[in-house]
Design an enzyme around this catalytic site. Structure first.
Site, mmCIF file in Angstrom:
data_model
loop_
_atom_site.group_PDB
_atom_site.id
_atom_site.type_symbol
_atom_site.label_atom_id
_atom_site.label_comp_id
_atom_site.label_asym_id
_atom_site.label_seq_id
_atom_site.Cartn_x
_atom_site.Cartn_y
_atom_site.Cartn_z
ATOM 1 C CB SER A 154 -0.846 -0.048 1.275
ATOM 2 O OG SER A 154 -1.265 1.242 1.640
ATOM 3 C CE1 TYR A 167 -4.168 -2.321 4.883
ATOM 4 C CE2 TYR A 167 -3.175 -0.176 4.437
ATOM 5 C CZ TYR A 167 -3.760 -1.346 3.990
ATOM 6 O OH TYR A 167 -3.935 -1.539 2.635
HETATM 7 P P1 NDP Z 1 -11.327 -6.077 0.693
HETATM 8 O O1 NDP Z 1 -11.553 -5.784 2.116
HETATM 9 O O2 NDP Z 1 -12.329 -5.654 -0.316
HETATM 10 O O3 NDP Z 1 -11.038 -7.636 0.492
HETATM 11 C C1 NDP Z 1 -10.126 -8.283 1.324
HETATM 12 C C2 NDP Z 1 -10.272 -9.771 1.180
HETATM 13 O O4 NDP Z 1 -9.407 -10.405 2.155
HETATM 14 C C3 NDP Z 1 -11.682 -10.248 1.479
HETATM 15 O O5 NDP Z 1 -12.034 -11.282 0.577
HETATM 16 C C4 NDP Z 1 -11.561 -10.779 2.896
HETATM 17 O O6 NDP Z 1 -12.448 -11.822 3.218
HETATM 18 C C5 NDP Z 1 -10.153 -11.328 2.901
HETATM 19 N N1 NDP Z 1 -9.694 -11.472 4.280
HETATM 20 C C6 NDP Z 1 -9.673 -10.545 5.254
HETATM 21 N N2 NDP Z 1 -9.285 -11.078 6.409
HETATM 22 C C7 NDP Z 1 -9.062 -12.396 6.180
HETATM 23 C C8 NDP Z 1 -8.678 -13.476 6.998
HETATM 24 N N3 NDP Z 1 -8.491 -13.331 8.313
HETATM 25 N N4 NDP Z 1 -8.536 -14.693 6.430
HETATM 26 C C9 NDP Z 1 -8.779 -14.878 5.113
HETATM 27 N N5 NDP Z 1 -9.161 -13.874 4.287
HETATM 28 C C10 NDP Z 1 -9.305 -12.652 4.817
HETATM 29 O O7 NDP Z 1 -9.898 -5.411 0.357
HETATM 30 P P2 NDP Z 1 -9.256 -4.938 -1.031
HETATM 31 O O8 NDP Z 1 -9.683 -5.838 -2.112
HETATM 32 O O9 NDP Z 1 -9.413 -3.492 -1.140
HETATM 33 O O10 NDP Z 1 -7.696 -5.187 -0.696
HETATM 34 C C11 NDP Z 1 -6.934 -6.221 -1.256
HETATM 35 C C12 NDP Z 1 -5.480 -5.942 -0.960
HETATM 36 O O11 NDP Z 1 -5.075 -4.706 -1.545
HETATM 37 C C13 NDP Z 1 -5.174 -5.804 0.532
HETATM 38 O O12 NDP Z 1 -3.906 -6.383 0.781
HETATM 39 C C14 NDP Z 1 -5.117 -4.308 0.743
HETATM 40 O O13 NDP Z 1 -4.323 -3.972 1.850
HETATM 41 C C15 NDP Z 1 -4.503 -3.859 -0.558
HETATM 42 N N6 NDP Z 1 -4.755 -2.468 -0.915
HETATM 43 C C16 NDP Z 1 -6.001 -2.048 -1.297
HETATM 44 C C17 NDP Z 1 -6.208 -0.740 -1.671
HETATM 45 C C18 NDP Z 1 -7.548 -0.238 -2.110
HETATM 46 O O14 NDP Z 1 -7.670 0.957 -2.402
HETATM 47 N N7 NDP Z 1 -8.564 -1.064 -2.192
HETATM 48 C C19 NDP Z 1 -5.097 0.252 -1.667
HETATM 49 C C20 NDP Z 1 -3.841 -0.292 -1.228
HETATM 50 C C21 NDP Z 1 -3.689 -1.598 -0.885
HETATM 51 P P3 NDP Z 1 -14.015 -11.523 3.511
HETATM 52 O O15 NDP Z 1 -14.599 -11.277 2.172
HETATM 53 O O16 NDP Z 1 -14.449 -12.771 4.163
HETATM 54 O O17 NDP Z 1 -14.054 -10.325 4.392
#
Ligand code: NDP
Length: 249
Positions: A154, A167
């Site tokens: 990020s 985070y």
């Molecule tokens: P979301 O919150 O939309 O999706 C995250 C996913 O990770 C979900 O499917 C969630 O599961 C899963 N998850 C969370 N906790 C766990 C756990 N304990 N065990 C297994 N799975 C888990 O996030 P994004 O798609 O936005 O983010 C994806 C990546 O990109 C992350 O690493 C984030 O830090 C990074 N990122 C995103 C940005 C953005 O603007 N969106 C910017 C910078 C970085 P569930 O559906 O069950 O909750």
């Protein structure tokens, strides 16, 4: 240009790629995109119903049959991850790619007031589990012709920012992990570690972090897929230790 990589239905033909957090957001779209490029995707996540929906979508499109790997990365032990690696080995023999995408935001609070329990949860999901799963899967990646591990950072992973707490720290550790793994495997041509910073992307996490923002001003997960596909292709076999910014300012 990595960010404009022109992928096709054969870009990842016959590859086996594990995606964490494959049920929602960027991970869901990455899993679907990898399948559309010919990969067999292993869908790891904590909410079974969401994983099943992605599974069904892939099946309906007639793409390679995926597998569902239910795992809560916050609770999972190292032993469970090794067990999972054993199951994958039995079924597939190797793994070509791992996308570490799952993460949680935790609290947006000054460190002085940051709840230590939340701190530990964020570090477990975003950093410790990433390390443990990578270590568990390395033997399977070594068994591939060209193994690719892609981590997710990020903007706050490159530069600490006030109020981003655990985070930001967890993502800085991820960037450090990419660098250390890369240095420690520099003599191995068949294994590479890289990182993607997706930049502001239209997902639930982004909406939580910036509740006042109009999501329609943001790029979608689909928009940023070229870099996600590229790093998994053989074309990227010489790319190592990079942090690819999908939306550089
Ligand atoms: P979301 O919150 O939309 O999706 C995250 C996913 O990770 C979900 O499917 C969630 O599961 C899963 N998850 C969370 N906790 C766990 C756990 N304990 N065990 C297994 N799975 C888990 O996030 P994004 O798609 O936005 O983010 C994806 C990546 O990109 C992350 O690493 C984030 O830090 C990074 N990122 C995103 C940005 C953005 O603007 N969106 C910017 C910078 C970085 P569930 O559906 O069950 O909750």
């Amino acid at each position: 240009e990595i960010r404009k990589f022109d992928y096709s239905k054969d870009s990842l033909k016959d590859k086996i790629i594990l995606v964490t957090g494959a049920g929602d957001g960027i991970g869901k779209v990455a899993a679907l995109t990898y399948a559309k490029c010919g990969a067999t995707v292993l869908l790891l996540g904590r909410t079974q119903s969401k994983l099943e929906a992605v599974y069904d979508e892939i099946e309906e499109l007639g793409l390679p049959t995926p597998a569902i790997l239910p795992m809560d990365l916050e609770k999972a032990s190292f032993a469970q991850m090794q067990e999972l690696a054993g199951l994958i080995e039995k079924e597939f023999g190797h793994i070509d790619g791992v996308l570490h995408n799952a993460a949680i935001l935790g609290a947006l609070t000054p460190l002085e007031m940051y709840d230590p329990i939340t701190f530990e949860q964020v570090m477990k999901v975003n950093t410790t589990a990433v390390f443990m799963l990578t270590q568990s899967l390395i033997p399977l990646l070594r068994a591939a012709q060209s193994g690719s591990v892609v981590f997710t950072s990020s903007s706050v992973g490159a530069k600490p920012r006030a109020f981003w707490g655990a985070y930001a720290l967890s993502k800085q550790a991820v960037e450090g992990m990419v660098s250390i793994f890369t240095q420690e495997t520099q003599n191995m041509t068949a294994l590479r570690f890289n990182c993607i910073n997706p930049g502001a992307t239209r997902t639930n996490m982004r909406a939580h972090a910036f509740p006042g923002e109009d999501p329609y001003t943001l790029k979608t997960p689909e928009d940023i897929m070229p870099a996600y596909v590229y790093l998994m292709t053989d074309e990227a076999s010489g790319v190592k230790g990079q942090v690819i910014d999908c939306q550089p300012k």
